[in-house]
Design an enzyme around this catalytic site. Structure first.
Site, PDB file in Angstrom:
ATOM      1  N   HIS B  57       0.881  -1.227   0.258  1.00  0.00           N
ATOM      2  CA  HIS B  57      -0.140  -0.139  -0.034  1.00  0.00           C
ATOM      3  C   HIS B  57       0.648   0.989  -0.017  1.00  0.00           C
ATOM      4  O   HIS B  57       0.551   2.225  -0.584  1.00  0.00           O
ATOM      5  CB  HIS B  57      -1.034  -0.044   1.116  1.00  0.00           C
ATOM      6  CG  HIS B  57      -2.030   1.219   1.686  1.00  0.00           C
ATOM      7  ND1 HIS B  57      -2.993   1.166   0.839  1.00  0.00           N
ATOM      8  CD2 HIS B  57      -1.505   2.309   1.972  1.00  0.00           C
ATOM      9  CE1 HIS B  57      -3.673   2.512   0.844  1.00  0.00           C
ATOM     10  NE2 HIS B  57      -3.234   2.993   1.430  1.00  0.00           N
ATOM     11  N   TYR B  60       3.894   0.505  -2.840  1.00  0.00           N
ATOM     12  CA  TYR B  60       4.047   0.166  -4.377  1.00  0.00           C
ATOM     13  C   TYR B  60       5.222  -0.514  -5.035  1.00  0.00           C
ATOM     14  O   TYR B  60       5.618  -0.219  -6.243  1.00  0.00           O
ATOM     15  CB  TYR B  60       4.120   1.449  -5.445  1.00  0.00           C
ATOM     16  CG  TYR B  60       2.971   2.508  -5.054  1.00  0.00           C
ATOM     17  CD1 TYR B  60       1.440   2.020  -5.826  1.00  0.00           C
ATOM     18  CD2 TYR B  60       2.793   3.213  -3.984  1.00  0.00           C
ATOM     19  CE1 TYR B  60       0.867   3.051  -5.224  1.00  0.00           C
ATOM     20  CE2 TYR B  60       1.944   4.277  -3.849  1.00  0.00           C
ATOM     21  CZ  TYR B  60       0.185   3.886  -4.433  1.00  0.00           C
ATOM     22  OH  TYR B  60      -1.095   5.186  -3.959  1.00  0.00           O
ATOM     23  N   LYS B  99      -7.802  12.950  -7.431  1.00  0.00           N
ATOM     24  CA  LYS B  99      -7.041  11.886  -7.034  1.00  0.00           C
ATOM     25  C   LYS B  99      -7.800  10.823  -6.951  1.00  0.00           C
ATOM     26  O   LYS B  99      -8.945  11.381  -6.106  1.00  0.00           O
ATOM     27  CB  LYS B  99      -5.850  12.132  -6.005  1.00  0.00           C
ATOM     28  CG  LYS B  99      -4.776  11.006  -6.367  1.00  0.00           C
ATOM     29  CD  LYS B  99      -3.777  11.122  -4.601  1.00  0.00           C
ATOM     30  CE  LYS B  99      -3.028   9.732  -3.967  1.00  0.00           C
ATOM     31  NZ  LYS B  99      -2.669   9.569  -3.340  1.00  0.00           N
ATOM     32  N   HIS B 103     -10.880   1.980  -0.696  1.00  0.00           N
ATOM     33  CA  HIS B 103     -10.462   1.790   0.854  1.00  0.00           C
ATOM     34  C   HIS B 103     -11.788   0.721  -0.013  1.00  0.00           C
ATOM     35  O   HIS B 103     -12.746   0.352   1.307  1.00  0.00           O
ATOM     36  CB  HIS B 103     -11.405   2.656   1.123  1.00  0.00           C
ATOM     37  CG  HIS B 103     -10.982   3.087   2.885  1.00  0.00           C
ATOM     38  ND1 HIS B 103      -9.473   3.616   2.690  1.00  0.00           N
ATOM     39  CD2 HIS B 103     -11.051   2.973   3.627  1.00  0.00           C
ATOM     40  CE1 HIS B 103      -8.903   3.929   4.557  1.00  0.00           C
ATOM     41  NE2 HIS B 103     -10.892   3.315   5.104  1.00  0.00           N
ATOM     42  N   HIS B 105     -11.082  -2.812   1.163  1.00  0.00           N
ATOM     43  CA  HIS B 105     -10.457  -3.582   2.482  1.00  0.00           C
ATOM     44  C   HIS B 105     -10.939  -3.466   4.155  1.00  0.00           C
ATOM     45  O   HIS B 105     -12.014  -4.023   4.568  1.00  0.00           O
ATOM     46  CB  HIS B 105      -9.007  -4.563   3.181  1.00  0.00           C
ATOM     47  CG  HIS B 105      -9.060  -5.616   1.122  1.00  0.00           C
ATOM     48  ND1 HIS B 105      -7.617  -5.354   1.473  1.00  0.00           N
ATOM     49  CD2 HIS B 105      -9.401  -6.020   0.544  1.00  0.00           C
ATOM     50  CE1 HIS B 105      -7.455  -6.437   0.268  1.00  0.00           C
ATOM     51  NE2 HIS B 105      -8.648  -6.705  -0.129  1.00  0.00           N
ATOM     52  N   ASN B 549      -3.234   5.538  -6.993  1.00  0.00           N
ATOM     53  CA  ASN B 549      -2.788   4.592  -6.190  1.00  0.00           C
ATOM     54  C   ASN B 549      -3.511   2.864  -6.492  1.00  0.00           C
ATOM     55  O   ASN B 549      -3.684   2.673  -8.211  1.00  0.00           O
ATOM     56  CB  ASN B 549      -4.489   4.776  -4.952  1.00  0.00           C
ATOM     57  CG  ASN B 549      -4.919   3.639  -4.399  1.00  0.00           C
ATOM     58  OD1 ASN B 549      -5.897   3.187  -4.194  1.00  0.00           O
ATOM     59  ND2 ASN B 549      -3.791   3.498  -3.377  1.00  0.00           N
TER      60      ASN B 549
END
Lengths: 250, 773
Positions: B57, B60, B99, B103, B105, B549
């Site tokens: 997370h 990367y 951006k 979210h 999990h 992300n």
């Protein structure tokens, strides 16, 4: 130019929209911080929408105890013009400055959509410039907007001309009774806005400040804000306030 | 005292079979890499800091080599990847920050509280840069809507996102809601935020100037969301200690609202040198990233960090993910003013350290030094893995343009009743009106929403100018499952097309790559192909990728999700008065079809509703054609030749036509020459097509303009009446009618009111929601 105060509670989120709405309506808008002890010379005060102090307990329940609300209550007691929009209406109801209460929406969900409302009378500081325009289209965005009062109070409000706006169907003619989709939150007698018995303090759930320009889909809210600014200007003049109150109460 | 002199900390208890670094999610190789960077063994606190910063997370580490291939430069780009959010200039001294982030999990674990911080986190990324958040779009993907668990998740996520977004006063103006059984065990919650800033207030998440103060403000630090590091608790404290248990972060939108106002006031008054929000990996991430960006170090004193609860361990303070916190870098002489702003907004504020010149993140508790790590080792010099990618053995590729239709024994390409299919598609969970959901969001706060959710791209006017921002999200996961390059490229094509048909010029792309376990070569191949498709499409359309992300390991016992490259696009409309909407506007307007159908029904909603997987591939995408189409439609809008413009996507031509009719409250009569087969022409989802309408006298101008751009265009009918009439013509048109011995092709003839009813009732019915007022 007439100064109109817009209260900023922590958690207010329509304060900036309302400041601009007042300017569009020809007034001079000034921020009133929630800790302020005075109204900074404003000829009228608007309590904007949002989630004052987070509204975790119940909408408006904490805001009514803020320092600025003492000043607002004193101002209202002197006949000063006060308008509450959405959360501002909830705060006024919690503070007892307008009759009734705002309960959770009938469907128990937050609702953000355009609604239609119609004014009940055009001789008040909040509706005087609406003219023949109806229904008025503007957004609502609330979770607790179901207007509630006991039957005796509702009867009295209707008798005394304190009902300011009702939800109506898109044809504009028929009142949207409880259960009608055009009455979005299940408000009793389709009440969308009321005023106090003296006619100088009013609240409504829909957002006139979000319907002030054609590019946003409607400018039907502008006459409400313009009415308020014009009435406040009149109240500033010597003896203006007394004239105003006399006009407002039937 | 330096770290070398540190007293050895308590080793993991003998009872713990798993070595500490593995318990923290670090491999043996990664531990060696940490030793290389430190020149010694890390202590437990340092290991915990590496554990969170070298997580997928934050680091990367699997996707970095792929992301480097993306185009990042473009006209007006002020900040790109590596910054908190992308920022692009829009003229008049203004810029847009945007951006998208996942979210996923937490939302699966606890949908309401899990989804809400997703909104808070992405908003902080925006206002950290000095931009006021002006819009949110949320893209959500869930399993089968008939499943009780899906219904529970949908309701919780909608309430969570709504409860947070409504309170902070940022309108939710768009996004997606998609159902596919692959998301049943692993829903996706991707949230895109957009902000506006005066470019002179652009603020970096950097810690310049040794001697400057590190100031933490916002909520106090508690044991919230202690992720991988929570395992450390059980390693160090073998006994079951409930107070050490991890928890999902809990968002407080009221605190966030105060944080927005305080942060923007600090920036606009020039009181901060740098600002970063605290999200994943908390203080560890904020200190190391800001120091690394400025080439400095930061030394912090744990005793100065305001806490929610007593007896927190150093690692807990360092990795806590308590929400609604910000790290500001402040010149000492300005601290008093900073503290006054925070106090006015009722936010706790404390000096927790200072910027140093040594390049290290140093953690002290009182006089004792507990950790010292080069900032770069935690961030820019974190480990990178070059994962193995392996394509699946069997692949289905897009048919070549013009290739003959592969007859499917199962999927009715002929012989169906197209009107009944259209009604079924309009009422299907993925195509029906989203009103029941988006009405639970405030889409009009800030009084700038020109076009909100429900009809393609969202339009937000830029106050004080004639301009508007136009935004859309899109992800074509079903096609991506067959051909990940194509799925990603189609996602870019559709999101940008949605923006372009309003007349706006797309400015840039943000992306959220939701994929499976990167250590599985087949899953990593899906990711690498998708990134290649994303890059190719953006290069062809001349667009920079300004950030985003990556969310990996989206797998559950039920299997991996469809590979989902979520694309967010922001565009600029110079004059909002020229805005083109998708709805038909006037009786007698001509209806034109732009572009032409290509074969391939795989990945289509038609195939989904039929419950079948066709043997042919998904339809091909010609990026050069897509670029030309978007240039054509923008120019047509600029010249005011368009009454409406609607793109052909989910459900194909027939659904696009029906939506424009429903939204316009008008009937249509068109004649469609079947090129491929009735199913492909009516319901196929081949890209680069539009349904537009225009005043009859503008048609010659449109035809000439299309010819200039080498785009096929054809007048197919007119707006009018209250029914949707589609006559099919051409060789392939004779379906069921042919079998009946008729020489007349089957046609669609349905009242628009019926289409509207099917479209409006579909989602509440699918979710089992009662029809509320």
């Amino acid at each position: 130019m007439t100064r109109i105060g817009v209260v900023v509670f922590p958690g207010s989120n329509c304060d900036r929209d309302t400041l601009r709405g007042v300017e569009l309506a020809g007034g001079e808008a000034v921020e009133l911080w929630h800790e302020a002890g005075s109204l900074d010379g404003g000829a009228g005060v608007i309590l904007p929408g949002g989630f004052a102090y987070g509204d975790y307990l119940r909408a408006g329940v904490i805001a009514r105890f803020s320092p600025v609300m003492r000043a607002v209550a004193a101002f209202a007691a002197e006949g000063g013009l006060v308008l509450g929009i959405c959360n501002g209406f909830q705060v006024l109801a919690e503070a007892g400055l307008v009759p009734g209460a705002l309960l959770r929406n009938r469907g128990l969900r937050f609702l953000g959509r355009d609604v239609r409302i119609a004014p009940e009378r055009l001789d008040t500081p909040f509706t005087r410039l609406i003219g023949a325009r109806r229904p008025l289209r503007m957004p609502i965005a609330h979770g607790e907007g179901c207007y509630f009062a006991d039957d005796a109070t509702l009867d009295a409000l209707e008798r005394d001309g304190q009902v300011l706006f009702r939800y109506v169907r898109s044809d504009g003619g028929s009142t949207a009774e409880t259960g009608d989709p055009a009455n979005p939150n299940g408000s009793l007698r389709a009440i969308a806005g009321v005023m106090n018995d003296r006619g100088n303090v009013a609240g409504l759930m829909p957002h006139p400040e979000r319907a002030g320009e054609a590019i946003l889909g409607s400018d039907d809210g502008l006459p409400i804000l313009r009415s308020f600014v014009e009435a406040a200007a009149q109240a500033e003049r010597p003896d203006g306030r007394a004239d105003l109150a006399a006009a407002a109460v039937r | 005292m330096t770290v070398g002199e540190l007293e050895p900390q308590a080793a993991p208890t003998a009872a713990t079979a798993v070595p500490l670094h593995r318990a923290l999610g670090l491999t043996d190789d990664e531990l060696d890499a940490i030793r290389d960077r430190l020149g010694r063994d890390p202590n437990e606190l340092e290991l915990a800091m590496f554990g969170v910063m070298w997580s997928e997370h934050c680091s990367y580490k699997s996707s970095k080599p792929l992301l480097k291939t993306l185009p990042t430069r473009g006209e007006g780009v002020v900040a790109g990847p590596g910054e908190t959010a992308g920022v692009i200039s829009i003229g008049d001294g203004l810029a847009v920050a945007f951006k998208i982030e996942s979210h996923n999990h937490p939302s699966a674990v606890e949908p309401n509280q899990g989804a809400a911080p997703g909104v808070g986190g992405i908003l902080r990324d925006i206002f950290t840069m000095g931009a006021r958040p002006v819009a949110v779009l949320d893209a959500r993907r869930f399993g089968d809507p008939a499943e009780p668990r899906t219904r529970h998740l949908v309701d919780g996520v909608v309430r969570g996102v709504g409860g947070y977004g409504n309170c902070v006063g940022v309108p939710t103006v768009g996004g997606e809601l998609v159902f596919d059984s692959s998301y049943g065990g692993n829903p996706l919650v991707n949230v895109m935020a957009i902000g506006l800033l005066e470019q002179r207030f652009l603020t970096r998440a950097a810690a310049p100037g040794p001697g400057n103060l590190a100031v933490l403000f916002g909520s106090a630090t508690g044991r919230a969301g202690i992720g991988g590091a929570s395992v450390l608790a059980s390693a160090t404290f073998a006994d079951d200690d409930p107070s050490k248990r991890p928890s999902v972060q809990v968002g407080d939108p009221f605190a966030e609202k105060l944080l927005i106002e305080a942060s923007l006031e600090l920036i606009e008054r020039g009181l901060v040198e740098g600002l970063q929000d605290l999200g994943a990996a908390g203080i560890t991430c904020a200190t190391s990233e800001t120091a690394d960006r400025a080439g400095t170090g930061i030394e912090i004193d744990l005793e100065a960090v305001p806490r929610r609860e007593p007896d927190m361990e150093p690692f807990e303070v360092m990795v806590s993910e308590s929400q609604e916190r910000m790290l500001a870098i402040v010149r000492p002489e300005r601290y008093a003013d900073v503290a006054a702003v925070c106090e006015r907004w009722g936010l706790p504020c404390a000096v927790i350290g200072r910027v140093t010149a040594d390049g290290d993140v140093t953690v002290r508790e009182g006089g004792r030094e507990l950790a010292r790590i080069p900032a770069a080792a935690l961030t820019s010099d974190a480990i990178v893995h070059h994962r193995l990618a392996a394509p699946p053995e069997r692949r289905r590729l897009a048919p070549a343009p013009g290739a003959p239709v592969v007859a499917s024994d199962q999927l009715p390409e002929r012989g169906m009743d197209p009107g009944a299919v259209l009604l079924a598609l309009l009422g299907s969970p993925n195509l029906a009106s989203r009103r029941a959901v988006y009405e639970q969001y405030d889409s009009t706060v800030q009084a700038s929403t020109v076009a909100g959710p429900g009809r393609g791209a969202a339009v937000i006017r830029v106050r004080g100018t004639s301009k508007a921002l136009v935004a859309a999200t899109d992800a074509n996961a079903p096609v991506g499952a067959v051909d990940p390059w194509l799925g990603a490229a189609l996602s870019v094509a559709e999101a940008t097309r949605n923006v372009a048909i309003t007349g706006a010029r797309p400015l840039g792309v943000t992306n959220c790559l939701n994929f499976g376990d990167p250590t599985r070569p087949e899953a990593f191949w899906l990711l690498s192909e998708a990134v290649r498709g994303l890059g190719d499409a953006c290069r062809a359309l001349g667009l920079p990728v300004t950030g985003g992300n990556v969310s990996l390991y989206n797998e559950s016992p039920l299997g991996a999700i469809l590979p989902t490259p979520e694309i967010g696009v922001v565009g600029l409309l110079d004059d909002v008065a020229t805005l083109v909407g998708p709805a038909f506007r006037a009786e007698g307007d001509a209806i034109l079809l732009v572009g032409e159908a290509a074969p391939g029904l795989a990945g289509s909603e038609y195939a989904r509703v039929a419950g079948l997987a066709p043997e042919d591939g998904p339809p091909a995408l010609d990026l050069e054609r897509e670029r030309a189409l978007q240039a054509f439609v923008r120019e047509a809008a600029r010249r005011r030749l368009l009454a409406s413009a609607q793109d052909v996507s989910g459900g194909g031509f027939a659904v696009a036509l029906a939506e424009a009719a429903i939204w316009g409250g008008r009937g249509v009569h068109v004649r469609l020459a079947v090129v491929s087969s009735p199913a492909v022409d009516l319901f196929g989802e081949s890209p680069s097509r539009l349904v537009i309408s225009a005043r009859p006298h503008d048609v010659p101008h449109l035809s000439a303009l299309a010819a200039e751009h080498e785009i096929p265009i054809e007048v197919i009918g007119t707006v009018g009446g209250d029914r949707l009439l589609v006559d099919l013509a051409g060789a392939g048109a004779t379906g069921a009618a042919e079998e009946r011995g008729s020489r007349v092709a089957d046609s669609i003839d349905v009242p628009v009111a019926d289409l509207r009813h099917a479209w409006e009732q579909g989602l509440p019915r699918a979710l089992g929601w009662s029809q509320e007022a």
